[in-house]
Enzyme design. Sequence first.
Site, PDB file in Angstrom:
ATOM      1  N   GLU A 138       0.768  -1.156  -0.155  1.00 59.60           N
ATOM      2  CA  GLU A 138       0.099   0.048  -0.164  1.00 59.60           C
ATOM      3  C   GLU A 138       0.807   1.291   0.002  1.00 59.60           C
ATOM      4  OE1 GLU A 138      -3.188   0.586  -0.410  1.00 59.60           O
ATOM      5  OE2 GLU A 138      -3.591   2.425   0.639  1.00 59.60           O
ATOM      6  N   THR A 185     -11.355   8.107 -13.591  1.00 58.18           N
ATOM      7  CA  THR A 185     -10.206   7.295 -12.537  1.00 58.18           C
ATOM      8  C   THR A 185     -10.587   5.794 -11.911  1.00 58.18           C
ATOM      9  OG1 THR A 185      -8.850   8.111 -10.932  1.00 58.18           O
ATOM     10  CG2 THR A 185     -11.022   8.683 -10.512  1.00 58.18           C
TER      11      THR A 185
END
Length: 501
Positions: free
Chosen positions: A365, A491
């Site tokens: 992440e 997006t």
Amino acid sequence: MARFTTLVLGTAVLSVSSALPTDTTHHRSARAQAVVEAFKTSWEGYYTYAFPNDELKPVTNGFSNSRNGWGASAADALSTALIMGERTIVNQIISHIPNINWASTSTEVSLFETTIRYLGGMLAGYDLLTGPLADLADYQEDVDALLAQAINLANNLSYAFETPTGIPWNNLDFATRGNDGSENGLATVGTLILEWVRLADLTGNATYANLVEQAEGYLLHPSPPSSEPFPGLLGMNINVTTGLFTDARGGWIGGADSFYEYLIKMYIYNPSRYSPLKDRWITAAESSIQYLASNPVTRPDLTFLSMFENTTVEEKSQHLACFDGGNFILAGQVLGEQRYINFGLALVKGCHDTYTQTATGIGPETFAWDPANVPDNQTMFFQRAGFYITNPQYILRPEVMEGYYYAYRATGNSMYQDWAWDAFVAINATTRVGSGYSSINDVNVVGGGGFQDFQESFWFAEVLKYSYMIHADEAEWQVARDGNNAWVFNTEAHPVKVLDT
Ligand SMILES: *[C@@H]1O[C@H](CO)[C@@H](O)[C@H](O)[C@H]1NC(C)=O
Ligand SMILES: *[C@@H]1O[C@H](CO)[C@@H](O)[C@H](O)[C@H]1NC(C)=O
Ligand SMILES: *[C@@H]1O[C@H](CO)[C@@H](O)[C@H](O)[C@H]1NC(C)=O
Ligand SMILES: *[C@@H]1O[C@H](CO)[C@@H](O)[C@H](O)[C@H]1NC(C)=O
Ligand SMILES: *[C@@H]1O[C@H](CO)[C@@H](O)[C@H](O)[C@H]1NC(C)=O
Ligand SMILES: *[C@@H]1O[C@H](CO)[C@@H](O)[C@H](O)[C@H]1NC(C)=O
């Protein structure tokens, strides 16, 4: 759903289409087919245990509603099901859309998340079903409802713009027409324009465009000057009462990211109207190459983009930021600028290493490469990998796969298809659990270090779409090698048809 009958004749295996309408209209590569299988597994789990709630909890066969309970995974799966030609799933989704009551939710509504997932999903569905994939809808009224419900949703959201500046509130309470009173962000303000302008163009109601263009203006002409520490690179927090930025911290990271992404995508959508946004993209890109590009001391062959606070750069990045390579490549093709393509390919390669260096073959992440701050237990890892892990989760994010997709479309180099396949196999091997796929705790432990029992809706919209399209046949929505695009992906990876001119 079995739609093919397999006849075994001696050693020959023949697949023949049954009399039922088939979901698959053309031959697929084995890789593309494997991604479709993963999509169907995820969808079956969601449809059985969670629909019409937002997300599947695949370990416990439960559900969750992190996106207001309107069926986020269904909305996010629609354009992927369409592109895969999965007719049954397409119609399961579009027959649900008319039932959604946008006015009814017990939780806070995010203008940004609602726009990119629900509004973007419905508009892409509408564009595809009134265009190249019109034959996939069983009932025309379900197609019409996509636009009608997009209008209803935008009308429910539009009070968000009733602020002193017109910069919207992001966090809304529909029951009271309230807001949370806090500042708004660069990404959350700057990632509305594609969807709302498309809605304006489809409906002829210019109000939708005027609202988002007014807000975008504050991002194109930021104030105070200190909030733009490098030309085109901005802080991330804006006071909606004053229109002033309140910080100068940012990068191509979560909270800022898709503002930069949409600058060039608006130019693709409508080049005559949004040329000034293209110019701002170029300014930001040049500063990024000049000031943010960074090569780890232990792996100078890798390139990442740093974050910044004021003019101080920090050698840190995120999975989220790994969309940056794809965005540079796309812009390079559209602008005919090989320098941007080459830089984008270098960024894609850096993010590729965040995957290949871990125990699972999946990237973390967040990560960093500041030699002064390497944790004691990662010095060996840093020596080899060029970065160290600062948050080891993987929550089914798409950005690395997205980068491979753009790199492949620009170069035609099958190495990127191989990278995408390797990542897909790794994600499938570690996150596949119970009735679907789940976020995991630690990409650097074989097996993923435990499941979070959560299947994000963007798994359907993005990871599975990019994983599929990189192996799929040419189609008008595929990113064009020559920069002449008929569609542009929002997006959330929902394809929006560029304005007919
Ligand atoms: C909100 O959406 C619902 C449909 O879900 C619609 O009936 C209602 O009119 C919308 N509200 C506003 C204020 O537009
Ligand atoms: C256009 O959209 C705005 C914003 O939601 C709405 O208030 C207005 O009623 C719409 N106009 C028409 C003619 O539908
Ligand atoms: C925004 O600016 C106004 C006017 O100066 C101020 O009253 C308000 O507290 C600020 N909002 C935040 C969230 O800081
Ligand atoms: C950035 O500038 C602001 C305003 O001058 C200051 O408060 C902040 O401490 C600075 N941050 C860094 C990391 O220098
Ligand atoms: C490294 O140390 C940190 C902090 O003590 C710990 O949380 C982490 O699990 C360790 N990582 C590894 C790979 O051992
Ligand atoms: C994905 O995982 C499933 C279940 O473990 C397995 O059957 C399938 O072959 C895997 N697909 C790929 C492409 O590795």
